[in-house]
Each structure stands twice: as C-alpha cells, then as structure tokens.
Scaffold this active site. Sequence first.
Site, PDB file in Angstrom:
ATOM      1  N   GLU A 225       0.817  -1.220   0.000  1.00  0.00           N
ATOM      2  CA  GLU A 225       0.000   0.000   0.000  1.00  0.00           C
ATOM      3  C   GLU A 225       0.847   1.266   0.000  1.00  0.00           C
ATOM      4  O   GLU A 225       0.567   2.210  -0.739  1.00  0.00           O
ATOM      5  CB  GLU A 225      -0.944   0.003   1.218  1.00  0.00           C
TER       6      GLU A 225
ATOM      7  N   HIS B 285       1.724   1.042  -4.314  1.00  0.00           N
ATOM      8  CA  HIS B 285       0.797   1.946  -5.007  1.00  0.00           C
ATOM      9  C   HIS B 285       1.315   3.378  -5.032  1.00  0.00           C
ATOM     10  O   HIS B 285       0.907   4.175  -5.877  1.00  0.00           O
ATOM     11  CB  HIS B 285      -0.580   1.910  -4.343  1.00  0.00           C
TER      12      HIS B 285
ATOM     13  N   GLU C   5      -2.541  -3.915  -9.229  1.00  0.00           N
ATOM     14  CA  GLU C   5      -2.388  -4.750  -8.030  1.00  0.00           C
ATOM     15  C   GLU C   5      -1.142  -5.623  -8.158  1.00  0.00           C
ATOM     16  O   GLU C   5      -0.410  -5.838  -7.188  1.00  0.00           O
ATOM     17  CB  GLU C   5      -3.630  -5.624  -7.821  1.00  0.00           C
TER      18      GLU C   5
END
Length: 717
Positions: free
Chosen positions: A444, A448, A500
């Site tokens: 995360e 990302h 992802e």
Amino acid sequence: MGSQHELPLDTPILYLKSEEAFAGLTSRERRYAHHLSRASWWGSFIVLCQTSPESPAIFSLLTRLFRSQPIDTLKEVAIGKAGFTEDEFKSLIVYYSGLTYNMGNYLGFGDRKFIPGVIREKLEALIKASKAYLEAPDVIQEYLNQSLGPMYNLEECKRFLGMPTGGVTMYFTPNCTQEDADLAKEYMASKNIEAWNNRLLKYEENDQTVYEIRLASIEQGPADGITIDSDEFQGHKFRVSRGDYSFFLKKMTEELQLAKDYTANDVEVQMLDKYIESFTTGSIQAHKEGSTFWVKNKSPAVETYMGFIEVYRDPVNQRAEFESFVAVVNREQSRKFDTLVAQAEKEFLPLLPWGKDFEEDVFMRPDFSSLDILTFASSGLPIGINIPNYKDVKEEQGFKNVSLTNVMAARTGIKGGPFLSEADHVLLEKHGALGLEIQVGLHELLGHGCGKFLRRKDDGSLNFNPEEIKNPFTGGEALFYEKGENYNSRFTNLASAYEECRAETVALYLGLVDDILDVFGVAAEIREDLKYVSWLDMLYAGLRGLEMFQPSQGKWGQAHSQARYVILRVALEAGQGLVNITETTGKDGLPDLLLTLDKTKIYSVGRQAMGDFLRKLQIYRSMGDSDSGRAMFEKYSEVPSDGPFPFSKWHEIVVRKRRPRMVLAMPNTRIVGDDVELISYPEAIDCVAKSWVDRFSSEDYEALECALSSFVEGWTK
C-alpha cells in the site's frame, strides 16, 4: 453445477472486534463515528443496486423473514412446516450472511454468483409459513415473484458478473455491448467526464438510439457543468443526466450533516461539506476536493472515507462501486509505518529497478494509519487500502494508506489449507501474521505510492523532458498520457489487475531488504524464515487464486487473484528450481497438487526475475504503453491446458479444494443519553443476520424497501 455456486456450510462467520478501540475514543469522537457509521450503512444499499437486478428484492425478502420472528423460532417453522434439515436451515443463514456481507448475490471477491443451499420449493414453503408472510402476504408474494426465479438461476450468462451478454452487470443496461462501452469511453474523454459515479443506459427515443450517462446524486434535473441534455458524437446521440441512488445519498447526507457537529477540526468540516456537495449534485470535482481535505487530515482519531472508489467490478474498469468505512486509528501499529515512509524516498525507493526517470521527482509522503474497522460498507473487506484513486489528487496532494489491523487478525486466525507441505504450514502459521503486515505495508505505502506517470499537464507542457527520457526498450520517443487520458482509460479492463500486480511485486522485491525488516522489528534469527514465508504466501495465493478464473468465459473474475497468478507464472518461468508445482494423489484418492519453493533460490533467481518483470510493469505504466503492457500481462494471465504446468486441467482441483472466505459481522452503534454505545454480536453462525436485524428501525426498513423497489423498477429507464 450448484455446489460451486453455494457458500459452504463451514464458511467462517466471524465477528470483527473493535470494542477496545472504540472504548479509547472520547464521547465526542464516538458520536462522530456513530453518525459516519449510519451514513455508511445507508450508502451500502447502493452496492446492492450496483450488483444485480435481483439483489435488492432478495435482500428485502430475507431481511423481512429474519426480522419477523426470532431465528430460533424461525428454525422450528423451517424444520416443522417446510421440511428443512438442520443443515439446510444453517445453509440459509450462511446464504443471508453472504448476501449482506457482499451486499448482493455475487461474491465481492471473484464475482461468482451464489445461491441458497436449500432447494427453491423448501425456501418458498418456509417463507409462506413465516410470520412475515402472515403479516403482509401481498408484499411478500411480490418479493417472491421478483426474486425466487433469479435467485436460483444458474444459466451460463448468470454465473458471473461481466459484460452483457456473457455476464451480469448493473453498470450497463443489458442491451449494451463492448462497442457501446468503448464509444461511451471516447465520448466521456472528449468531454472530460470521469466515469466513477455513473452508469450507461441505452434506449430508443423518437426512433433514435440514445446513450444516457447517468450520475449518482440527490438532485435531479439539469445542472451547469454537470448534465448535458442532448449531444451528438460520431453520429450518435448522448445525454448526461443525474439522480441515481438519490434516496440512499439523501439519507447519507443527513447523517453527515449531524456528524459535522462532532468533528475534531475545520478540515473535517470542509471534507464533509465537499462529500455532501458531491453526493447532492453528482460533481466528481467536489469529491476530489473532499478527498484533498481528507488527505490533509493527518492521523485523526476517527478515520473515514466514502464515495465511488474501486473500479474492479465494472467490466471495463472505469465505473466505481460505492464504499464507505469508519475506523479507529491504532496508534502503536501506525508508528512502524511512519518510520518506513520517512526512510522511503532516500533509502528504499531508489532500490526499485526502474531508475529515477520513471520515479516521481518528489515522493508524496503518504499518511499511513493502522486502523481497527468499526464499519465497512461495500462488497467485502480488504486488508489494506491506498486511496484516493484519483491520479491527479494523488500526484498533487498525496494519498493515505490504511492497513486494517482487526481484519488481518481475523484472517490470520484461519489455519491450514491444501497444496502445501506440513512443514510449510507450520512456518506460515508461525510467521504469517507478521509477513502479512509487512507485505500489506509495502504494497500500500510504496507499491501503489511509487512510480511516475509521464503526461501532458493542463497548461500543455509535459511533466518530463522528452530530450532526456526515452523509451528504454526501443530507444525511441517515450510515450505519455495526453490531457483527458488517465491510467484507467488507457489500460481499461486490465487496469486493476495490472496495478495490483505491480504493488504486490514491489512488496515482494523490497521485502528482501534487511533495513526494511529492521523497521518492523524482525529479529535476526527469524529474518530468513520470514522472507521465505512472504514469498511462499504470495505464490500460494497465486495457485489458490486460480479458482477465480472463469473457464467458460476465458477471463479472470478478480483483480488480486489474477495479479498473484501472474506473479506465480513469472516465478515458474524463471525456472532453475525456484518454484515447482507437482500433481499428487490426495488422501481421498483424488488428484491433488503440491507447491514447493526453494529457499536458497529466492535471492539468486527470484529477485532477478521479479526485478526484470517489475521494471517492465512500471515503465509501460509510466508511458501509458497499454499495447506492450497488455501483451506481456495477458501472456502471463493465460491458463494453459498443457506443458509442465497445465493450470487449465488443475483448475478443477483448485476449485474442488478451495476454502471458503470468511464473512464478518460488524457491530452497530446507538445513542444513549449523551454518549454512544457499541452493540457487539457474540461469534455464532447467526451473528451477521442478527446484526442486520438490529441495524435499522422498522420505519427505516419500510422506507428502504420502497426505495430499493423503485430503483429496480426504473434501472433500465
């Protein structure tokens, strides 16, 4: 075919604990959390309307059934008057729990339809013998007429979500085709309309086909800069209207107005005002501004984010499902992640294999919080989130990462599973929770959060120097995103799985760095075991994720599963004994599989293979080179029927041995005097059902049923 589409009796139905976190809040913070939770639950019904045409009626029917009399009494009626067995009644509770947890009759993870584990005739007999039918026979009969047939329908085109006519979707009317979706995408790009909060309706009007883009909002009718009454595009008629989900959004904003009286600061007030404006008018710009205030609101005691957020379930990955969560910050856990972020720009991001040309000039330091979820209204709970998803807000304002601590704790409490040796299971149980915490943090925060988009800015200039930055694979000009384009519009139906996969691979790659493990306090003596477990867990997830592949349609039903399968394929391609899958015979005499990973090859073979793959993933993404990115990603996404790893043949084994995903009950809150009480539900088969029986008053449920029926009647008009 039914069993694959039934939720198993041994589905873990668990209660999501947040009592300790809630008790740590002040009475003002508890009141703020209460109103945000109420807003979230009202918003959750949008998800029902976004899932399938029958979901709202099934919800209304079964919620009336469970509200009409105590579950123990209902069980007596089921067994005594409708011929149920104990297991059949249990399966009905599991079905209703799954329906409310996924907010629809398709799994939030995998997009597969699920049906009750009791035959239609018995369910109808129970409903007609129930107090709910006795009290309102006409209403219940209408719900039966609307829902019973579709509830059990397992025709090929009804088994999974997807584009008509191969699947079910509510983001497009059933007469829409892929060509219509592409045309609407081009039209929206030409008008700078982002698709997050809309649906596409196609119908005939005055002997002409009309494409109507309908926005979610309370207000209906024209609005400057938001709606368009009539427009021509490439010889087709377009209209942009609003007013979708108006009842639910109005109920939400009423609670958000009440929450404003209990905010901790002005930034929270401004954030809620912008949410209210967006939900009222349909403006995405207002939601972006609200998201900017949300990013600026660092480490609040009560964290919340709501809106049309994730695009996984739109067949073309542009329109977003509604989502809203309310959580309490776990400060001790958050401190570790703050340290990771503080060291990221200088120490960790330069270790990634694509160089500074394709990395942000300045790393937007994300705000990271470890949260205990109180309320999560959507089609299931993730374990980590990186938001907002608006690329422009992320690049200009930054973003937040949240790790859902109590969800992770619930997940890691589920032991065992197929396809691994006993020794590997022991290691997974020993180090899995810590490995998952690190994986989620890296995924995360850095996954990302890293990597640059080469693009043309609003003033017409480029955000990179084309004389210096070239396409490293061809030596030619670097590609870039034009104004009006973004990652989702370029990569379309692959966007979610591709991103992802990139974040997961970053986490795998950086998870081998000892300085990062130091941040998480990993003792030297378990370090190598932890690295092994992190890689094993990822490859294991890739194999288990094969169940999300839909052979009949030749497509993947879940972005994360596809991403992890791709990583497994990359590792297998690396060869040299890094990872292997062999077909064996199980104790039941049926075919089985065994996955093994060579710990000694992770550095020498695995790291190199993932680094090469990650470099391509990032650079294609940076340049918006969807042709090259798609060719590579689709190659690894293939499910071959022959060769050393015949995954198409093994799909049956993986589906047969799949383990049910957990279903979580969440607490309710109620105002008592000047404070708020948390209503907990002891862990039991019926805890989810009981929490939903208590969630709203009879008056609220009545109004809700009317709104759901009204939406279904008019969803294609």
